[in-house]
Design a protein around this motif. Sequence first.
Motif, mmCIF file in Angstrom:
data_model
loop_
_atom_site.group_PDB
_atom_site.id
_atom_site.type_symbol
_atom_site.label_atom_id
_atom_site.label_comp_id
_atom_site.label_asym_id
_atom_site.label_seq_id
_atom_site.Cartn_x
_atom_site.Cartn_y
_atom_site.Cartn_z
ATOM 1 N N PRO A 13 0.802 -1.227 0.000
ATOM 2 C CA PRO A 13 0.000 0.000 0.000
ATOM 3 C C PRO A 13 0.834 1.275 0.000
ATOM 4 O O PRO A 13 0.388 2.303 -0.522
ATOM 5 C CB PRO A 13 -0.833 -0.124 1.280
ATOM 6 C CG PRO A 13 -0.090 -1.077 2.149
ATOM 7 C CD PRO A 13 0.538 -2.047 1.188
ATOM 8 N N PHE A 14 2.038 1.226 0.554
ATOM 9 C CA PHE A 14 2.880 2.423 0.545
ATOM 10 C C PHE A 14 3.345 2.741 -0.869
ATOM 11 O O PHE A 14 3.387 3.909 -1.279
ATOM 12 C CB PHE A 14 4.062 2.233 1.493
ATOM 13 C CG PHE A 14 3.634 1.903 2.898
ATOM 14 C CD1 PHE A 14 2.893 2.800 3.641
ATOM 15 C CD2 PHE A 14 3.921 0.675 3.466
ATOM 16 C CE1 PHE A 14 2.471 2.499 4.928
ATOM 17 C CE2 PHE A 14 3.506 0.355 4.750
ATOM 18 C CZ PHE A 14 2.778 1.277 5.478
ATOM 19 N N TRP A 15 3.669 1.700 -1.646
ATOM 20 C CA TRP A 15 4.081 1.921 -3.026
ATOM 21 C C TRP A 15 2.922 2.375 -3.902
ATOM 22 O O TRP A 15 3.092 3.255 -4.756
ATOM 23 C CB TRP A 15 4.689 0.644 -3.599
ATOM 24 C CG TRP A 15 5.981 0.219 -3.017
ATOM 25 C CD1 TRP A 15 6.284 -1.006 -2.480
ATOM 26 C CD2 TRP A 15 7.195 0.977 -2.925
ATOM 27 N NE1 TRP A 15 7.587 -1.043 -2.058
ATOM 28 C CE2 TRP A 15 8.172 0.159 -2.321
ATOM 29 C CE3 TRP A 15 7.538 2.286 -3.300
ATOM 30 C CZ2 TRP A 15 9.478 0.595 -2.081
ATOM 31 C CZ3 TRP A 15 8.840 2.731 -3.052
ATOM 32 C CH2 TRP A 15 9.786 1.889 -2.452
ATOM 33 N N VAL A 16 1.749 1.781 -3.714
ATOM 34 C CA VAL A 16 0.626 2.202 -4.546
ATOM 35 C C VAL A 16 0.206 3.618 -4.164
ATOM 36 O O VAL A 16 -0.258 4.391 -5.015
ATOM 37 C CB VAL A 16 -0.548 1.201 -4.457
ATOM 38 C CG1 VAL A 16 -1.438 1.431 -3.248
ATOM 39 C CG2 VAL A 16 -1.374 1.221 -5.745
ATOM 40 N N GLY A 17 0.400 3.990 -2.899
ATOM 41 C CA GLY A 17 0.175 5.377 -2.519
ATOM 42 C C GLY A 17 1.111 6.318 -3.250
ATOM 43 O O GLY A 17 0.706 7.383 -3.720
ATOM 44 N N ALA A 18 2.376 5.907 -3.363
ATOM 45 C CA ALA A 18 3.337 6.728 -4.103
ATOM 46 C C ALA A 18 2.941 6.844 -5.570
ATOM 47 O O ALA A 18 3.018 7.927 -6.170
ATOM 48 C CB ALA A 18 4.731 6.129 -3.976
#
Length: 604
Positions: free
Chosen positions: A264-269
């Motif tokens: 989720p942190f990468w897709v947030g980015a």
Amino acid sequence: MISPYTGWTREHWADLADRLLLSARRHASPSHARVSFPGEPGGYGPDVDALEGFARTFLAAGFRVAGEGGRDPLGLMEWYADGLAAGTDPHHPDRWVRLDEHGQAKVEAASIALVLHLTRPWLWDRLPPRVREQVVDYLAPAVGSGYPPINWVWFQIVVEQFLASVGGPYAQEDIDAGLALAESFEREDGWYADGAERAYDHYAGWALHFYPVLWREMAGLPPDPRHLARLERFLDDAVHLVGADGSPLVQGRSLAYRFAAAAPFWVGARAGAGSPGLLRRAASGIVRHFAERGAPDENGILSLGWHGPYRAIAQDYSGPGSPYWAAKGLFGLALPADHPVWTAVEEPLPVERGDFARVVRAPGWLVSGTRADGVVRVVNHGTDHSHPGSGLADAPLYARLGYSTATFPLLAGDPLDQSVVVLDEEGRASHRTGFDAGPVRVLPSGTLVGSSRWRARWGEQGPGPDHGYSRAGAPMRDGPEVEVVSVVRGAWEVRLARLTGQARRLRMGGWPAPEGGPATRVAGGPGLGESGTEVAATPLGERTLVPWCATPGEAEPGRWYAAALLLGDGGRPPVIGEGKITWPDGTIDDVPEPETATFPGLSK
């Protein structure tokens, strides 16, 4: 220095992905269609295991090449193109299990479709027409098929959207119905439940927030402001659930997927939600946590386990290829090297900035982080992967009163760790699944308060496959009602409990901390005169210590019993007396009254 907290750069991530991918080749069939990692077959058999081995490592390969704009020195696209050709050929001896033969193929098909979308110029567009037809035929049974009404709806959406993009068969009504169902999972503050139950776990991030962003890209649609707002709000909670050592919260099923928790942190980015430096700090912390503790191992293999192998944390269906869903946590490699998430300087996690206290309303969590030890604790008054009144046996990864980034719940036996139980005549501990949840809130002092209430029940998990959550079985035996209030400040929880009606012996269990890890302690108040420490094995240590306290005999119905529970360095215990709690830092709080109006399912 661009990574002052983890030391990890994009090169570290790329090296990890390459190591996993090259190791996988050593376990592939000559056609590359099947990747069969060593280990006992999973509950679905070796054919499914081999498909998982292909599809889940294919995720890592696709992210790697997409982020490099097609540069592919390892020949990943050619290698996996061979596997696609053989796996989708119904006459090839290495052909894959089809979507209409086994439900698990529906999961793996979504990974295949997603990578084919992300790498389209370098893979799909170069496949021979015959292979393209085979791939479409392989994916086509998704159309009109039934999918469980949980995160699986996104697997159908992703597969059919890919089919639509390449001129294959699809049903817009399937996509629309799936999107409507996924919307019904929305809860407070940007969270999603994994279905209709109180099912909150890592699937909220690595599935339910992951796929909406990518599906809209596949569909050629602009970002949805509603999804982005939810994602940004969710990420604000999610970064608070990562320990300073990079450990994600140890809670919920599918923990063998390990650093998929970074997804989720990468897709947030990718979506532009959240601070790039903070998102990379969280993601890099998670993957480094595992990479430095034996995952992958010296042979580049991800075993079924947490740090090292530990089969007991997996579900019945898990096989040697299952842990490679960890590849979702490598999604950052799909972002090019000049993306802000790779060029920003890492920012500290919330637990590194200072102590914090936070309520997360959807799952009913009181979250406390302490900078001194870097531990994040969750006291749970809202999650059991069930629904009020269900009265099932507890699933250890959902129904405990507490989870943290430094402890692992006991996976077998009746509830002991992080529990309030009633003991029957044989000393068996009761269960709480199906409880009624009270509110979670922050007092003006910053202290956290939450509560829940339930009918104590004794019994066993039911028969059938273990998917990590409660299974209905033989009727449970009812006992008295139990009411619990948690008051949390720093490393301490003051836990208040009472029984109504029937008199029974009452026991409170503390944190299951590995020996040599953070301190764990339970200090029982008046009436809780018995105490001890049990020793058990968990993935964090063969000697995990669980302190407890109990009434020597039957608890007095209607009387409140109090204990102070510690995980970490909390100094002297809080003092409870005359309606007040005096905390080690000098703060004084009134002992809160439970809000019984919030418990409609039980009599008073």
